[in-house]
Design a protein around this motif. Structure first.
Motif, short mmCIF file in Angstrom:
data_model
loop_
_atom_site.label_atom_id
_atom_site.label_comp_id
_atom_site.label_asym_id
_atom_site.label_seq_id
_atom_site.Cartn_x
_atom_site.Cartn_y
_atom_site.Cartn_z
N SER A 180 0.89 -1.15 -0.21
CA SER A 180 -0.08 -0.04 -0.05
C SER A 180 0.64 1.22 0.01
N LYS A 181 2.22 1.22 0.33
CA LYS A 181 3.02 2.26 0.40
C LYS A 181 3.71 2.53 -0.93
N HIS A 182 3.44 1.79 -1.97
CA HIS A 182 4.01 1.92 -3.27
C HIS A 182 3.08 2.19 -4.22
N LEU A 183 3.39 2.07 -5.40
CA LEU A 183 2.53 2.43 -6.64
C LEU A 183 1.63 1.00 -6.69
N THR A 184 0.51 1.70 -7.56
CA THR A 184 -0.76 0.78 -7.93
C THR A 184 -0.77 0.67 -9.51
N LEU A 185 -0.70 -0.40 -10.08
CA LEU A 185 -0.74 -0.68 -11.20
C LEU A 185 -1.82 -1.89 -11.88
N CYS A 186 -2.74 -1.50 -12.70
CA CYS A 186 -3.86 -2.39 -13.15
C CYS A 186 -3.77 -2.40 -14.57
N GLY A 241 -5.49 3.05 -0.43
CA GLY A 241 -4.97 3.46 -1.44
C GLY A 241 -6.19 3.66 -2.45
N ILE A 242 -5.58 3.95 -3.77
CA ILE A 242 -6.78 4.17 -4.75
C ILE A 242 -7.23 2.64 -5.31
N THR A 243 -8.48 2.43 -5.59
CA THR A 243 -8.92 1.23 -6.06
C THR A 243 -9.35 1.46 -7.37
N PHE A 244 -8.84 0.48 -8.53
CA PHE A 244 -9.21 0.64 -9.71
C PHE A 244 -10.12 -0.51 -10.02
N LEU A 245 -11.37 -0.42 -10.75
CA LEU A 245 -12.22 -1.46 -11.07
C LEU A 245 -12.47 -1.56 -12.49
N ASN A 246 -12.42 -2.80 -13.12
CA ASN A 246 -12.91 -2.83 -14.39
C ASN A 246 -14.38 -3.08 -14.64
N LEU A 247 -15.07 -2.07 -15.48
CA LEU A 247 -16.53 -2.29 -15.71
C LEU A 247 -16.85 -2.26 -16.81
N ASP A 248 -16.03 -2.90 -17.79
CA ASP A 248 -16.05 -3.00 -19.41
C ASP A 248 -16.00 -1.95 -20.13
N TYR A 249 -17.14 -1.04 -20.21
CA TYR A 249 -16.88 0.29 -21.02
C TYR A 249 -16.46 1.36 -20.07
N TYR A 250 -16.40 1.10 -18.70
CA TYR A 250 -15.91 2.21 -17.89
C TYR A 250 -14.78 1.48 -17.13
N VAL A 251 -13.81 2.42 -16.50
CA VAL A 251 -13.08 2.03 -15.46
C VAL A 251 -13.47 2.89 -14.08
N TYR A 296 -2.38 3.60 -13.42
CA TYR A 296 -1.41 3.68 -12.57
C TYR A 296 -1.46 4.72 -11.57
N SER A 297 -1.27 4.41 -10.31
CA SER A 297 -1.06 5.55 -9.20
C SER A 297 0.20 5.30 -8.44
N PRO A 298 0.93 6.56 -8.52
CA PRO A 298 2.01 6.45 -7.63
C PRO A 298 2.00 6.43 -6.22
N LYS A 299 2.98 6.29 -5.50
CA LYS A 299 2.91 6.48 -4.18
C LYS A 299 2.72 8.08 -3.62
N CYS A 300 1.72 8.09 -2.68
CA CYS A 300 0.98 9.53 -2.39
C CYS A 300 1.94 10.37 -1.68
N ALA A 301 2.39 11.56 -2.21
CA ALA A 301 3.12 12.48 -1.50
C ALA A 301 2.35 13.67 -0.64
N SER A 302 1.25 13.74 -0.76
CA SER A 302 0.49 14.58 -0.09
C SER A 302 -1.02 14.14 -0.17
#
Length: 799
Positions: free
Chosen positions: A223-229, A281-291, A242-248
């Motif tokens: 959770s302290k590092h980047l998220t990539l899906c 952290g940020i959650t990315f979900l695949n909804l077919d036509y949308y993310v 892609y979500s990098p480590k949160c600086a602020s």
């Protein structure tokens, strides 16, 4: 909430009772004790490890002896099945079973309990095994390495035609993928394995993560590092989120690489509730036509991955919003097919967009950008359902002026028509416009956006099939589609104006060409009537209206040619039906909007006559018809025959004369022969009505005006007929010297200028040079002109 999570599977309900029943039966047979404690331990170790392509779920747990047990839940039969047991205390972090359930691949690591000796090969922390679970438990070591390996069997597209061999992917955290082709053969009565084929991607610049359901890795550390899906869908899109480590904690930044579009977007959103520390952290979900991108308690974004060019087609909700707060705060993992796994509870959800919440947002939000996004999201969910369209139309009819950045009726008609044929072919998004908005420069509150071009991937595959074929098609479109392939009505507009001009001059092209165009219109109207089984409230589609039929038929012809050029391999008959369905949908939506307003204001057929005064209800319907006309006019779309007639009748009812004439002169009201004939017959010859009739006749095209004058028995009408007759007689007249004197005895009135003029007309009519009979008026001659002139003069002088 905008996102509904519908439970498809629950370990506690779908698996645990079965395990307890199995254990209870075993304990009873062994007459043992302490079963309750064991069951609780089983529940704590019970984990979902993978969801296969066919929906079957693999789970594991440890029994009281530390053995690792694999089970499978069949999503079709809702039954559980034990697959295999490892009699060692190992930690499983990835597994997969083939579609026949004969082979199990698993990656394991040694348990970290103190005192346990290293049961794996020295120097390795991950052991990947291939196990034959039926009929004989043969085990083969595939990998024994010091890095994590994820496993996944590839399933055939059609289950009834299984592959002659099993395909297994090994995905390493060291940036490579191996594909193993496993042949099952008979050798001394047993099955063996053969011929691996490695496909190395070690030089690629990406890393696959989040593959399967891994409980072994340190969640807190991750959770302290980047998220990539990496997300794909059936339309051939490929998105890397892609979500990098949160600086602020005051701002959150994430990027989405739309690989299939050739660009990336980096979003920065300001957090309103900064006082509360962000623990997830940020959650990315695949909804077919949308993310879906969301941070629990802070924001929820729906990104349109099929049409990401305009930011207004994506939805951005921030702050304290009930559509955000109702989402779970626990870690969620996005799987294929819009499936979402709650890693804490072991529940598997199907993520769906909520139509009711989107409609509520559409009705309540003040922002045009959110109205636009909510409208498109709702139409995507409904995909042409009549009930959803009815709800949207009901709102539009009450809030037609609610949006300032775009035309609400126009956007609804274009988007809903697009979705009505979207599923017919995967390339429809490239051929038909999904929105009437071409540019959007208005900023989204709280969102900063940076768009950058990215290099397109190089596809080196011999035979593209399925998803890869669609992705390659998208990439080819990005490379070469300049300008875009979207259909527009420019050619139809030009050809329609040509045909109307030819009609006015009487120099139309071959009747066969026009007949073909009108036949196209007949097919559209027949198709429209076949789709609509119930009776219509409004008097539409009940008159000829040749101009609208010409426009309709031209659109059929042009759109069919457009599809034939760009839809290679699609049958011509199917293309023709798609064209009819699309144009029929356009017309049906217009009828639906008008009928909704008609029903709301409880109008009746009595308004079709001119002998009544306009009411507030009629004015409201007149207003919505004017907005429909504005929406279709700029896009040059056809209107249902009868629309202009009804619009004109309501205009005569509701508007003062000067406003009515201004609407006619500016093109807001289009006079039709049907409407004017009804006006001439319904209204008597009071002074007010005479002024109205005369003003209307003067504005009619000549051909229609000549017909209408016959219906009005009035000096003014006779005057117009006489003027037309004289104009035609004198257009080629050349003055000749005249020696004859006027015989006064032949005239009933001593009015020398008129007598002289009538003598000239009589002379022309009696000559053999040029006789111009007035079409349909054989009795129009010099005598008729004289009588009409005298009546008109008498009327003007008030005698």
């Amino acid at each position: 909430m905008a996102l509904r999570l519908v439970a498809d599977f629950d370990l506690g309900k779908d698996v645990l009772p079965w395990l307890r029943a199995q254990r209870a039966a075993s304990e009873a047979s062994e007459a043992g004790s302490g079963g309750a404690d064991v069951l609780e331990n089983d529940y704590e170790s019970l984990r979902v490890l993978n969801v296969e392509r066919n929906g079957n779920i693999i789970y594991t747990y440890k029994d009281d002896k530390g053995n690792v047990i694999f089970g499978l839940y069949d999503c079709q039969t809702r039954q559980n099945e034990l697959l295999y047991t490892f009699e060692k205390d190992l930690q499983v972090f990835s597994c997969s079973v083939n579609s026949e359930r004969t082979l199990l691949a698993a990656s394991l690591v040694q348990s970290t309990k103190e005192g346990k000796r290293n049961e794996l090969q020295p120097g390795s922390k991950c052991l990947t095994l291939l196990v034959e679970i039926h009929p004989v438990n043969n085990v083969k070591v595939l990998k024994a390495v010091d890095s994590y390996i994820w496993v996944q069997f590839l399933y055939p597209h059609v289950e009834s035609h299984p592959l002659p061999e099993n395909h297994l992917l090994l995905i390493s955290e060291e940036k490579y993928i191996e594909q193993l082709r496993i042949h099952v053969a008979q050798e001394d009565g047993n099955r063996v394995f053969e011929v691996p084929l490695d496909v190395s991607l070690s030089n690629s610049g990406f890393k696959l993560v989040n593959f399967g359901c891994d409980y072994h890795q340190d969640r807190e550390k991750l959770s302290k590092h980047l998220t990539l899906c990496v997300f794909t869908n059936r339309t051939g899109s490929l998105c890397v989120c892609y979500s990098p480590k949160c600086a602020s904690w005051e701002q959150i930044t994430y990027s989405v690489f739309y690989i299939h579009k050739g660009h990336s977007k980096t979003f920065t959103t300001s957090l309103e509730n900064v006082g509360s520390h962000v623990t997830k952290g940020i959650t990315f979900l695949n909804l077919d036509y949308y993310v879906a991108v969301y941070l629990p308690g802070h924001f929820f974004h729906l990104l349109n991955v099929q049409h990401p060019d305009l930011i207004c087609h994506s939805l951005f909700l921030t702050g304290n919003n009930e559509m955000i707060d109702m989402l779970p705060h626990c870690p969620l993992q996005s799987l294929s097919g819009s499936l979402v796994l709650d890693c804490c509870s072991g529940k598997l959800y199907r993520a769906l967009l909520s139509q009711s919440s989107l409609l509520q947002l559409l009705q309540n939000t003040r922002l045009d950008c959110e109205k636009m996004a909510a409208l498109h999201c709702a139409l995507y969910c409904g995909q042409g359902t009549r009930f959803l369209e009815g709800q949207i139309i009901q709102w539009i009819s009450e809030n037609v002026s609610a949006c300032h950045s775009f035309d609400l009726i126009q956007e609804f008609i274009i988007a809903s028509s697009y979705w009505s044929v979207y599923s017919e072919t995967s390339n429809m998004d490239k051929l038909l416009p999904h929105s009437s908005v071409l540019t959007w420069n208005t900023e989204i509150p709280g969102i900063t956006l940076v768009t950058e071009d990215i290099a397109l991937p190089f596809m080196k595959v011999l035979n593209f099939k399925g998803y890869w074929e669609k992705l390659n098609s998208n990439l080819e479109y990005v490379k070469y589609a300049k300008p875009h392939f979207h259909y527009n009505n420019i050619v139809v507009r030009r050809e329609w104006h040509n045909l109307i001009s030819e009609e006015k001059t009487g120099k139309r092209r071959s009747t066969a060409y026009v007949r073909t165009i009108l036949d196209n219109a007949i097919k559209v109207i027949s198709n429209l009537e076949a789709r609509n089984l119930g009776p219509r409230l409004t008097p539409l589609l009940q008159e000829e209206d040749s101009h609208q039929r010409l426009l309709m038929g031209l659109m059929v012809s042009e759109l069919k040619d457009h599809f034939l050029r760009h839809l290679q391999g699609v049958e011509k008959k199917k293309i023709e039906q798609m064209v009819l369905d699309y144009i029929s949908k356009l017309l049906d939506l217009i009828c639906h909007i008008l009928e909704t307003s008609w029903r709301k204001h409880n109008l009746h057929s009595c308004i079709l006559h001119f002998n009544s005064r306009g009411s507030a209800a009629e004015f409201a319907v007149f207003h919505i018809m004017t907005r429909i006309l504005e929406a279709t006019k700029s896009l040059f779309l056809p209107l249902p025959p009868g629309f202009h007639t009804l619009h004109t009748i309501l205009g005569v009812h509701c508007l003062p004369l000067h406003n009515l004439l201004h609407c006619i002169d500016s093109g807001v009201l289009l006079l039709t022969e049907t409407a004017v004939v009804r006006l001439m017959k319904d209204l008597d010859n009071t002074e007010k009505n005479e002024k109205l009739k005369f003003s209307i006749i003067l504005r009619l095209p000549p051909l229609i005006g000549q017909k209408i004058c016959r219906l009005w028995d009035h000096p003014m009408s006779s005057n117009i007929i006489s003027r037309n007759h004289v104009t035609r007689l004198l257009q080629n007249y050349k003055k000749q010297p005249r020696n004859s004197m006027i015989d006064k005895s032949s005239f009933s009135v001593e009015f020398l200028p008129l007598n002289y003029f009538i003598e000239i007309l009589t002379d022309i009519e009696s000559s053999n040079q040029a006789l111009y009979p007035f079409e349909g008026h054989d009795n129009v001659d010099a005598e008729f002109v004289e009588e009409a002139a005298l009546k008109h003069t008498t009327m003007l002088l008030g005698l």
